[in-house]
Design a protein around this motif. Structure first.
Motif, PDB file in Angstrom:
ATOM      1  N   LEU A  95       0.720  -1.108   0.038  1.00 32.77           N
ATOM      2  CA  LEU A  95       0.081   0.178   0.069  1.00 32.77           C
ATOM      3  C   LEU A  95       0.941   1.206   0.035  1.00 32.77           C
ATOM      4  O   LEU A  95       1.673   1.592   1.092  1.00 32.77           O
ATOM      5  CB  LEU A  95      -1.023   0.174   1.266  1.00 32.77           C
ATOM      6  N   LEU A  96       0.719   2.072  -1.096  1.00 33.97           N
ATOM      7  CA  LEU A  96       1.629   3.070  -1.253  1.00 33.97           C
ATOM      8  C   LEU A  96       0.372   4.357  -1.314  1.00 33.97           C
ATOM      9  O   LEU A  96      -0.378   4.470  -2.113  1.00 33.97           O
ATOM     10  CB  LEU A  96       2.363   3.368  -2.518  1.00 33.97           C
ATOM     11  N   GLU A  97       0.524   5.557  -0.613  1.00 29.96           N
ATOM     12  CA  GLU A  97      -0.436   6.542  -0.346  1.00 29.96           C
ATOM     13  C   GLU A  97       0.313   7.669  -0.106  1.00 29.96           C
ATOM     14  O   GLU A  97       1.342   7.839   0.216  1.00 29.96           O
ATOM     15  CB  GLU A  97      -1.495   6.204   0.457  1.00 29.96           C
ATOM     16  N   ALA A  98      -0.342   8.834  -0.460  1.00 30.32           N
ATOM     17  CA  ALA A  98       0.204  10.194  -0.255  1.00 30.32           C
ATOM     18  C   ALA A  98      -1.284  11.019   0.110  1.00 30.32           C
ATOM     19  O   ALA A  98      -2.114  10.571  -0.092  1.00 30.32           O
ATOM     20  CB  ALA A  98       0.911  10.902  -1.168  1.00 30.32           C
ATOM     21  N   VAL A  99      -0.985  12.139   0.770  1.00 31.37           N
ATOM     22  CA  VAL A  99      -2.178  13.177   0.752  1.00 31.37           C
ATOM     23  C   VAL A  99      -1.815  14.512   0.221  1.00 31.37           C
ATOM     24  O   VAL A  99      -0.562  14.870   0.350  1.00 31.37           O
ATOM     25  CB  VAL A  99      -2.650  13.253   2.420  1.00 31.37           C
ATOM     26  N   VAL A 100      -2.792  15.059  -0.303  1.00 31.35           N
ATOM     27  CA  VAL A 100      -2.619  16.462  -0.740  1.00 31.35           C
ATOM     28  C   VAL A 100      -3.762  17.332   0.359  1.00 31.35           C
ATOM     29  O   VAL A 100      -4.895  16.894   0.319  1.00 31.35           O
ATOM     30  CB  VAL A 100      -3.084  16.671  -2.203  1.00 31.35           C
ATOM     31  N   LEU A 101      -2.954  18.425   1.049  1.00 25.12           N
ATOM     32  CA  LEU A 101      -3.881  18.760   2.135  1.00 25.12           C
ATOM     33  C   LEU A 101      -4.766  19.992   1.555  1.00 25.12           C
ATOM     34  O   LEU A 101      -5.762  20.322   2.112  1.00 25.12           O
ATOM     35  CB  LEU A 101      -2.972  19.638   3.082  1.00 25.12           C
ATOM     36  N   ASP A 102      -4.398  20.671   0.551  1.00 27.53           N
ATOM     37  CA  ASP A 102      -5.241  21.717  -0.158  1.00 27.53           C
ATOM     38  C   ASP A 102      -4.849  21.774  -1.619  1.00 27.53           C
ATOM     39  O   ASP A 102      -4.010  21.550  -2.006  1.00 27.53           O
ATOM     40  CB  ASP A 102      -4.997  22.908   0.646  1.00 27.53           C
ATOM     41  N   MET A 113       8.019   6.397   2.040  1.00 25.95           N
ATOM     42  CA  MET A 113       7.999   7.594   3.051  1.00 25.95           C
ATOM     43  C   MET A 113       6.694   8.426   3.427  1.00 25.95           C
ATOM     44  O   MET A 113       6.272   8.703   4.363  1.00 25.95           O
ATOM     45  CB  MET A 113       9.046   8.553   2.845  1.00 25.95           C
ATOM     46  N   SER A 114       6.063   8.712   1.933  1.00 23.84           N
ATOM     47  CA  SER A 114       4.700   9.320   2.162  1.00 23.84           C
ATOM     48  C   SER A 114       3.700   8.632   2.768  1.00 23.84           C
ATOM     49  O   SER A 114       2.931   9.079   3.749  1.00 23.84           O
ATOM     50  CB  SER A 114       4.379   9.895   0.689  1.00 23.84           C
ATOM     51  N   SER A 115       3.923   7.121   2.445  1.00 27.21           N
ATOM     52  CA  SER A 115       2.733   6.200   3.209  1.00 27.21           C
ATOM     53  C   SER A 115       3.171   6.322   4.549  1.00 27.21           C
ATOM     54  O   SER A 115       2.128   6.479   5.346  1.00 27.21           O
ATOM     55  CB  SER A 115       3.097   4.780   2.531  1.00 27.21           C
ATOM     56  N   ILE A 140      11.177  11.198   9.670  1.00 22.78           N
ATOM     57  CA  ILE A 140      12.711  11.536   9.460  1.00 22.78           C
ATOM     58  C   ILE A 140      13.593  10.762  10.691  1.00 22.78           C
ATOM     59  O   ILE A 140      14.610  10.290  10.338  1.00 22.78           O
ATOM     60  CB  ILE A 140      13.021  13.116   9.448  1.00 22.78           C
ATOM     61  N   SER A 141      13.126  10.796  11.871  1.00 23.09           N
ATOM     62  CA  SER A 141      13.798  10.305  13.136  1.00 23.09           C
ATOM     63  C   SER A 141      13.744   8.728  12.750  1.00 23.09           C
ATOM     64  O   SER A 141      14.930   8.139  13.042  1.00 23.09           O
ATOM     65  CB  SER A 141      12.932  10.611  14.275  1.00 23.09           C
ATOM     66  N   GLN A 142      12.727   8.512  12.379  1.00 18.39           N
ATOM     67  CA  GLN A 142      12.629   6.805  12.132  1.00 18.39           C
ATOM     68  C   GLN A 142      13.524   6.230  11.013  1.00 18.39           C
ATOM     69  O   GLN A 142      14.267   5.282  11.068  1.00 18.39           O
ATOM     70  CB  GLN A 142      11.428   6.382  11.770  1.00 18.39           C
ATOM     71  N   SER A 143      13.838   7.264  10.058  1.00 20.98           N
ATOM     72  CA  SER A 143      14.548   6.856   8.721  1.00 20.98           C
ATOM     73  C   SER A 143      15.898   6.775   9.083  1.00 20.98           C
ATOM     74  O   SER A 143      16.786   6.152   8.824  1.00 20.98           O
ATOM     75  CB  SER A 143      14.404   7.789   7.549  1.00 20.98           C
ATOM     76  N   LYS A 144      16.206   7.916  10.091  1.00 23.69           N
ATOM     77  CA  LYS A 144      17.853   8.069  10.499  1.00 23.69           C
ATOM     78  C   LYS A 144      18.040   7.001  11.441  1.00 23.69           C
ATOM     79  O   LYS A 144      19.213   6.248  11.279  1.00 23.69           O
ATOM     80  CB  LYS A 144      17.992   9.499  11.140  1.00 23.69           C
ATOM     81  N   PRO A 159      14.572  19.274   0.868  1.00 19.45           N
ATOM     82  CA  PRO A 159      14.157  18.407   2.112  1.00 19.45           C
ATOM     83  C   PRO A 159      12.682  18.130   1.635  1.00 19.45           C
ATOM     84  O   PRO A 159      12.156  17.246   2.195  1.00 19.45           O
ATOM     85  CB  PRO A 159      14.097  19.376   3.265  1.00 19.45           C
ATOM     86  N   THR A 160      11.721  18.815   0.773  1.00 19.17           N
ATOM     87  CA  THR A 160      10.539  18.636   0.396  1.00 19.17           C
ATOM     88  C   THR A 160      10.329  17.251  -0.508  1.00 19.17           C
ATOM     89  O   THR A 160       9.503  16.745  -0.435  1.00 19.17           O
ATOM     90  CB  THR A 160       9.824  19.712  -0.149  1.00 19.17           C
ATOM     91  N   LYS A 161      11.439  16.818  -1.002  1.00 17.88           N
ATOM     92  CA  LYS A 161      11.272  15.752  -1.768  1.00 17.88           C
ATOM     93  C   LYS A 161      12.201  14.718  -1.123  1.00 17.88           C
ATOM     94  O   LYS A 161      12.197  13.454  -1.189  1.00 17.88           O
ATOM     95  CB  LYS A 161      12.136  16.015  -3.025  1.00 17.88           C
ATOM     96  N   GLN A 162      13.191  15.084  -0.342  1.00 15.68           N
ATOM     97  CA  GLN A 162      14.220  13.998   0.425  1.00 15.68           C
ATOM     98  C   GLN A 162      13.235  13.031   1.412  1.00 15.68           C
ATOM     99  O   GLN A 162      13.749  12.032   1.533  1.00 15.68           O
ATOM    100  CB  GLN A 162      15.218  14.791   1.196  1.00 15.68           C
ATOM    101  N   TYR A 163      12.278  13.730   1.840  1.00 16.41           N
ATOM    102  CA  TYR A 163      11.516  12.646   3.012  1.00 16.41           C
ATOM    103  C   TYR A 163       9.981  12.555   2.462  1.00 16.41           C
ATOM    104  O   TYR A 163       9.000  12.747   3.265  1.00 16.41           O
ATOM    105  CB  TYR A 163      11.722  13.341   4.194  1.00 16.41           C
ATOM    106  N   GLY A 164       9.719  12.070   1.184  1.00 15.85           N
ATOM    107  CA  GLY A 164       8.565  11.679   0.916  1.00 15.85           C
ATOM    108  C   GLY A 164       7.949  12.425  -0.058  1.00 15.85           C
ATOM    109  O   GLY A 164       6.902  12.132  -0.964  1.00 15.85           O
ATOM    110  N   GLY A 165       8.309  13.672  -0.015  1.00 15.97           N
ATOM    111  CA  GLY A 165       7.711  14.903  -1.095  1.00 15.97           C
ATOM    112  C   GLY A 165       6.577  15.265  -0.796  1.00 15.97           C
ATOM    113  O   GLY A 165       5.677  15.742  -1.671  1.00 15.97           O
ATOM    114  N   TRP A 166       5.935  15.011   0.523  1.00 18.17           N
ATOM    115  CA  TRP A 166       4.393  15.449   0.516  1.00 18.17           C
ATOM    116  C   TRP A 166       4.403  17.080   0.631  1.00 18.17           C
ATOM    117  O   TRP A 166       5.109  17.609   1.066  1.00 18.17           O
ATOM    118  CB  TRP A 166       3.802  14.812   1.708  1.00 18.17           C
ATOM    119  N   HIS A 167       3.323  17.841   0.297  1.00 19.74           N
ATOM    120  CA  HIS A 167       3.196  19.038   0.233  1.00 19.74           C
ATOM    121  C   HIS A 167       1.729  19.442   0.799  1.00 19.74           C
ATOM    122  O   HIS A 167       0.707  19.008   0.334  1.00 19.74           O
ATOM    123  CB  HIS A 167       3.327  19.837  -0.976  1.00 19.74           C
TER     124      HIS A 167
END
Length: 167
Positions: A95-102, A113-115, A140-144, A159-167
């Protein structure tokens, strides 16, 4: 430790503040829809087949887009969609997912990572800007921790792409 905390704060400000678009951007938006684009990857690399289902905050499917041999996607979200909207890849083992807030967001990658960020936000009480920010810091903490790195010395790029790219 001090620098890791400062980096996390700066990263969150960039993530939350970098979501708006300037008038120089090539984002397509009309009164009828808002366009979102990005890439889909899993731990093994780009995903080039399957379908992205886009659902509104109530879980109702509002549109979909097929990945036809390319990991890049572009989808038009109707202007009357109830935000946040969720993007899920169908036809994939994980399951891969992401969210768009607005509707001001123009880019959203769908990755493991976005999931993780979306699942963590749900665990914190729901997908809100505040919970997404907290979930991103936790991810980020879990990844490190998972990679055995406790510093930001290996960080490169946006950094907006480094950790999943959600906006």
């Amino acid at each position: 430790m001090k620098y890791m905390f400062q980096f996390a704060i700066v990263a969150m400000l960039l993530l939350l503040g970098g979501c708006s678009e300037s008038s120089n951007d090539k984002r397509t938006s009309t009164g009828a829809f808002s366009r979102i684009e990005g890439i889909v990857t899993d731990r093994d690399g780009p995903i080039t087949s399957g379908k992205i289902i886009i659902k509104d905050k109530n879980g109702a499917a509002i549109t979909s887009v097929a990945l036809n041999g390319d990991s890049r996607y572009s989808a038009d979200i109707p202007a009357n969609a109830a935000y946040p909207v969720f993007l899920e890849i169908e036809g994939h083992d994980e399951l891969l997912e992401a969210v768009v807030l607005d509707p001001t967001a123009a880019k959203q990658d769908i990755t493991p990572m976005s999931s993780l960020v979306v699942r963590s936000a749900r665990d914190l009480g729901g997908v809100t800007k505040e919970n997404m920010a907290r979930a991103a810091i936790n991810a980020i903490s879990q990844s490190k921790t998972a990679s055995g790195k406790n510093t930001t010395a290996g960080f490169k790029g946006d950094p907006t792409k480094q950790y999943g790219g959600w906006h």
